[in-house]
Design a protein around this motif. Structure first.
Motif, PDB file in Angstrom:
ATOM      1  N   GLU A 112      88.663 102.069   5.259  1.00 32.01           N
ATOM      2  CA  GLU A 112      88.994 100.664   5.490  1.00 32.01           C
ATOM      3  C   GLU A 112      87.926  99.726   4.927  1.00 32.01           C
ATOM      4  O   GLU A 112      88.239  98.742   4.274  1.00 32.01           O
ATOM      5  N   GLY A 113      86.665 100.038   5.186  1.00 31.79           N
ATOM      6  CA  GLY A 113      85.588  99.147   4.778  1.00 31.79           C
ATOM      7  C   GLY A 113      85.283  99.197   3.293  1.00 31.79           C
ATOM      8  O   GLY A 113      85.066  98.173   2.654  1.00 31.79           O
ATOM      9  N   GLU A 114      85.247 100.398   2.733  1.00 30.65           N
ATOM     10  CA  GLU A 114      84.894 100.559   1.321  1.00 30.65           C
ATOM     11  C   GLU A 114      86.111 100.696   0.422  1.00 30.65           C
ATOM     12  O   GLU A 114      85.982 100.711  -0.796  1.00 30.65           O
ATOM     13  N   GLY A 115      87.279 100.850   1.026  1.00 30.45           N
ATOM     14  CA  GLY A 115      88.509 100.930   0.247  1.00 30.45           C
ATOM     15  C   GLY A 115      88.719 102.239  -0.487  1.00 30.45           C
ATOM     16  O   GLY A 115      89.493 102.300  -1.431  1.00 30.45           O
ATOM     17  N   THR A 116      88.046 103.300  -0.060  1.00 33.67           N
ATOM     18  CA  THR A 116      88.262 104.590  -0.708  1.00 33.67           C
ATOM     19  C   THR A 116      89.531 105.238  -0.150  1.00 33.67           C
ATOM     20  O   THR A 116      89.940 104.945   0.960  1.00 33.67           O
ATOM     21  N   PRO A 117      90.170 106.125  -0.902  1.00 35.52           N
ATOM     22  CA  PRO A 117      91.407 106.742  -0.427  1.00 35.52           C
ATOM     23  C   PRO A 117      91.185 107.834   0.615  1.00 35.52           C
ATOM     24  O   PRO A 117      92.134 108.281   1.250  1.00 35.52           O
ATOM     25  N   CYS A 118      89.920 108.266   0.791  1.00 36.30           N
ATOM     26  CA  CYS A 118      89.643 109.334   1.734  1.00 36.30           C
ATOM     27  C   CYS A 118      88.153 109.357   2.055  1.00 36.30           C
ATOM     28  O   CYS A 118      87.367 108.646   1.445  1.00 36.30           O
ATOM     29  N   PHE A 119      87.790 110.199   2.983  1.00 37.37           N
ATOM     30  CA  PHE A 119      86.387 110.463   3.276  1.00 37.37           C
ATOM     31  C   PHE A 119      86.137 111.922   2.962  1.00 37.37           C
ATOM     32  O   PHE A 119      86.884 112.796   3.411  1.00 37.37           O
ATOM     33  N   ALA A 120      85.119 112.206   2.183  1.00 39.07           N
ATOM     34  CA  ALA A 120      84.800 113.586   1.837  1.00 39.07           C
ATOM     35  C   ALA A 120      83.292 113.778   1.834  1.00 39.07           C
ATOM     36  O   ALA A 120      82.548 112.866   1.486  1.00 39.07           O
ATOM     37  N   GLU A 121      82.867 114.948   2.225  1.00 39.52           N
ATOM     38  CA  GLU A 121      81.463 115.340   2.164  1.00 39.52           C
ATOM     39  C   GLU A 121      81.324 116.382   1.068  1.00 39.52           C
ATOM     40  O   GLU A 121      82.244 117.139   0.801  1.00 39.52           O
ATOM     41  N   TYR A 122      80.166 116.434   0.454  1.00 38.99           N
ATOM     42  CA  TYR A 122      79.926 117.400  -0.611  1.00 38.99           C
ATOM     43  C   TYR A 122      79.437 118.734  -0.053  1.00 38.99           C
ATOM     44  O   TYR A 122      79.445 119.736  -0.730  1.00 38.99           O
ATOM     45  N   VAL A 173      83.737 111.361  17.391  1.00 41.70           N
ATOM     46  CA  VAL A 173      83.649 109.898  17.401  1.00 41.70           C
ATOM     47  C   VAL A 173      82.968 109.391  16.141  1.00 41.70           C
ATOM     48  O   VAL A 173      83.466 108.491  15.463  1.00 41.70           O
ATOM     49  N   ARG A 174      81.839 109.981  15.786  1.00 44.07           N
ATOM     50  CA  ARG A 174      81.116 109.534  14.598  1.00 44.07           C
ATOM     51  C   ARG A 174      81.899 109.840  13.319  1.00 44.07           C
ATOM     52  O   ARG A 174      81.912 109.041  12.377  1.00 44.07           O
ATOM     53  N   LEU A 175      82.569 110.975  13.274  1.00 44.70           N
ATOM     54  CA  LEU A 175      83.370 111.304  12.091  1.00 44.70           C
ATOM     55  C   LEU A 175      84.470 110.273  11.897  1.00 44.70           C
ATOM     56  O   LEU A 175      84.709 109.809  10.782  1.00 44.70           O
ATOM     57  N   ARG A 176      85.123 109.884  12.975  1.00 42.25           N
ATOM     58  CA  ARG A 176      86.175 108.859  12.883  1.00 42.25           C
ATOM     59  C   ARG A 176      85.597 107.536  12.389  1.00 42.25           C
ATOM     60  O   ARG A 176      86.170 106.877  11.528  1.00 42.25           O
TER      61      ARG A 176
END
Length: 93
Positions: free
Chosen positions: A38-48, A27-30
């Motif tokens: 959607e909010g920040e307009g980035t093309p993806c979500f990634a963690e380092y 849930v939190r990952l989604r």
């Protein structure tokens, strides 16, 4: 005790060797992914850092997953965090 859907930790596998790992529940990952895309307009979500998905992020679930990851030799595939200095008050899992 629930950890609000995610937690980032440094896991010490041997004296002075730390790995940063981020644990999320679905849930939190989604929510985080939707916020980024959607909010920040980035093309993806990634963690380092390596990301581990758990059904629920609790102290017990994190402890069990770290033990499992160790037993399955996952840490050999990840790079230790060489910039991290040992914490003043080290709490082992």
């Amino acid at each position: 005790m629930s950890l609000k859907g995610w937690v980032g930790l440094h896991v010490e596998t041997e004296p002075g060797v730390y790995y940063e790992i981020i644990f999320y529940d679905p849930v939190r990952l989604r929510q985080t992914m939707e916020s980024a895309v959607e909010g920040e307009g980035t093309p993806c979500f990634a963690e380092y850092a390596p990301l581990v998905l758990l059904p629920e992020v609790t102290v017990e679930a994190v402890e069990n997953s770290v033990k499992y990851l160790w037993e399955q030799d996952y840490f050999s595939y990840w790079k230790p965090d060489e910039k991290l200095k040992p914490p003043e008050n080290n709490t082992s899992l």
